[in-house]
Write a protein that holds these residues in place. Sequence first.
Motif, PDB file in Angstrom:
ATOM      1  N   UNK A   1       0.832  -1.215   0.000  1.00  0.00           N
ATOM      2  CA  UNK A   1       0.000   0.000   0.000  1.00  0.00           C
ATOM      3  C   UNK A   1       0.860   1.256   0.000  1.00  0.00           C
ATOM      4  N   UNK A   2       2.020   1.145   0.627  1.00  0.00           N
ATOM      5  CA  UNK A   2       2.879   2.321   0.802  1.00  0.00           C
ATOM      6  C   UNK A   2       3.540   2.756  -0.507  1.00  0.00           C
ATOM      7  N   UNK A   3       3.958   1.760  -1.334  1.00  0.00           N
ATOM      8  CA  UNK A   3       4.808   2.067  -2.493  1.00  0.00           C
ATOM      9  C   UNK A   3       4.051   2.797  -3.600  1.00  0.00           C
ATOM     10  N   UNK A   4       4.732   3.792  -4.200  1.00  0.00           N
ATOM     11  CA  UNK A   4       4.208   4.436  -5.419  1.00  0.00           C
ATOM     12  C   UNK A   4       4.844   3.797  -6.651  1.00  0.00           C
ATOM     13  N   UNK A   5       5.970   3.153  -6.450  1.00  0.00           N
ATOM     14  CA  UNK A   5       6.652   2.429  -7.534  1.00  0.00           C
ATOM     15  C   UNK A   5       7.427   1.280  -6.886  1.00  0.00           C
ATOM     16  N   UNK A   6       7.340   0.110  -7.502  1.00  0.00           N
ATOM     17  CA  UNK A   6       8.180  -1.009  -7.053  1.00  0.00           C
ATOM     18  C   UNK A   6       9.192  -1.261  -8.160  1.00  0.00           C
ATOM     19  N   UNK A   7      10.463  -1.195  -7.792  1.00  0.00           N
ATOM     20  CA  UNK A   7      11.542  -1.445  -8.758  1.00  0.00           C
ATOM     21  C   UNK A   7      12.353  -2.637  -8.276  1.00  0.00           C
ATOM     22  N   UNK A   8      12.397  -3.693  -9.080  1.00  0.00           N
ATOM     23  CA  UNK A   8      13.185  -4.868  -8.711  1.00  0.00           C
ATOM     24  C   UNK A   8      14.487  -4.827  -9.516  1.00  0.00           C
ATOM     25  N   UNK A   9      15.599  -4.645  -8.815  1.00  0.00           N
ATOM     26  CA  UNK A   9      16.904  -4.532  -9.480  1.00  0.00           C
ATOM     27  C   UNK A   9      17.976  -5.139  -8.566  1.00  0.00           C
ATOM     28  N   UNK A  10      18.594  -6.210  -8.942  1.00  0.00           N
ATOM     29  CA  UNK A  10      18.385  -6.946 -10.180  1.00  0.00           C
ATOM     30  C   UNK A  10      17.180  -7.879 -10.078  1.00  0.00           C
ATOM     31  N   UNK A  11      16.589  -8.179 -11.245  1.00  0.00           N
ATOM     32  CA  UNK A  11      15.536  -9.183 -11.309  1.00  0.00           C
ATOM     33  C   UNK A  11      16.110 -10.392 -12.029  1.00  0.00           C
ATOM     34  N   UNK A  12      16.190 -11.524 -11.343  1.00  0.00           N
ATOM     35  CA  UNK A  12      16.786 -12.725 -11.959  1.00  0.00           C
ATOM     36  C   UNK A  12      15.758 -13.440 -12.832  1.00  0.00           C
ATOM     37  N   UNK A  13      16.248 -14.366 -13.666  1.00  0.00           N
ATOM     38  CA  UNK A  13      15.358 -15.151 -14.540  1.00  0.00           C
ATOM     39  C   UNK A  13      14.356 -15.928 -13.683  1.00  0.00           C
TER      40      UNK A  13
END
Length: 407
Positions: A87-99
């Motif tokens: 609920x808190x996040x305005x953007x979720x960025x996954x870095x690094x994102x594995x296969x």
Amino acid sequence: MNTCDNQTPLAGKRILLGVTGGIAAYKSAELCRLLIQAGAELRVAMTDAALEFIRPLTFQALTGQPVASSLFQGEAGNAMEHIELARWAELILVAPATADFIARLVEGQGDNLLLATILASKAPLALAPAMNQQMWAAASTRDNLQRLRHRDVLIWGPEAGEQACGDQGLGRLREPSDLLEDVIDFFAPGPLEGRRVLITAGPTREAIDPVRFLSNRSSGKMGYALAQAAWRAGAEVLLVSGPTCLERPDGVERIDVISAEEMRRAVLEQLPGQDIFIACAAVADYRPRQPARDKIKKQSERLTLELERTPDILAEVAARPNRPFCVGFAAETQELEHYARDKLAGKKLDMIAANRVDGDDGAFEGDDNELAVFWDDGAIELPRQPKTRIARELIAIIADQFSRRRP
Ligand code: C5P
């Protein structure tokens, strides 16, 4: 209102940085530092595999916040941390994102905190993939990414170059400074910032008697996707919607109506101050002239309904003085351009988006659409793609033409 200047373009933006288990996880610490420097409020969530590559203490020190990694042993102590973060996040960025993480995401798995948070969140999701070049080229990874793109997931990178395993090729994590730019672009004001957009969507229902009605197959998906895209482009959006099964898009105000006459009244009432009017609704063209007060009994073998024309909402809006920029839709089975241009001129529109509704392509009910867009001295074809994506492209075209005519 967030304050924002050149030094802190992300001031007040709430970003959840997800870190998964790849060798590039060490670069996430640098990304974390850059995002904080740019003013973002940052929280970090790590998968178990990420914990093998980098210690949470690093992120804790950088963010001044506890790092979330367990579904069951979080700060809140009630196994609700994923909901709170979602609920808190305005953007979720996954870095690094594995296969592997990408594959689990496609499947909708939620057996770790980061996946569960993403499942539970309405926030836009961006992935910065990082993996060995052969894994990146694998058919399964290609398919998975395609499916995520269709779900509107943003994919940032990867880059080509030398990899930790010694291979050369595509698969390196995008540089943290470039990812920072991607995030800044994501939050940058859209082309419709400060504009008001009124959109009609869905079918209308015209009563035959208290339990029966005339309607059509419109799902409302295109109009709702346009509302969402216009809001993402910075506009204040009001959606006047006929009956659909769809959820109100984020950030969008919705007025529910049933019949063409109700839609007309809502539109005219809300019209003052609107900059752009997009008539995407499949308004019934005819309605029973006199709906029966009581349920019609099936007594006779034949029943004749007398129909009358419904008001043409779009034509009425376009004929008003000080009217907004008017965009219509045309669903045609043949001679698309001819009929679309006829409507453009006949209804005095600024733009018309036409789609073919013959065959089994399901333009009315399906998730995909293709459009041919016409205006006075121009035209553009938008090839078949998900309605969410085509909506973004159409909004960009509308914003561009609008700014040329009403700078
Ligand atoms: O003339 P036609 O119904 O094909 O025009 C379609 C366009 O006009 C669409 O943009 C639709 O939303 C709008 N329309 C309307 N009111 C009607 C019929 C159509 O606003 N009664």
